[in-house]
Design a protein around this motif. Sequence first.
Motif: not given
Length: 133
Positions: A3-6, A12-16, A38-42, A44-50
């Motif tokens: 999931i980190r790779a995608s 888009p904000e991460l790519a920016e 920090a943005q990526k970790k947040e 990931l946490r949000s996606a995992a919870e969903t």
Amino acid sequence: ADIRASLESLAPELAEARRALESAPPGQRYLLERKLDAQKKEMLRSAAETVAARVYDEMRAVAADSVLEALPRSSAVAEAQAVLNAVFLVRRDQFDAFRARVSDIVGTHKDRGFHFEFTGPWPAYHFVTRASE
């Protein structure tokens, strides 16, 4: 798949932020890297919870009862972190439907970097209450 790779393709904000990081001077780059991490970790946490909530709801729909358990502590050497720990009570006549749902869920999420461990059947310990003494 991981999931980190995608993440950057999904957000888009991460790519920016990655592009801004690449053109930043060294001192600013360090701060931007920390912010991006920090943005990526947040995310990931949000996606995992969903995903955990969706999986729980899908499994609960084919179970007679369910219990959410506390998540196990993650160790520093663990490759993955648990995001859902649940117990499901399944009627014998619904066991095949439950197992089919498990297979569907694994198929849906394994390519997204999620790993599932299902065990059982087990005695219904979680669904029995003690009589008052």
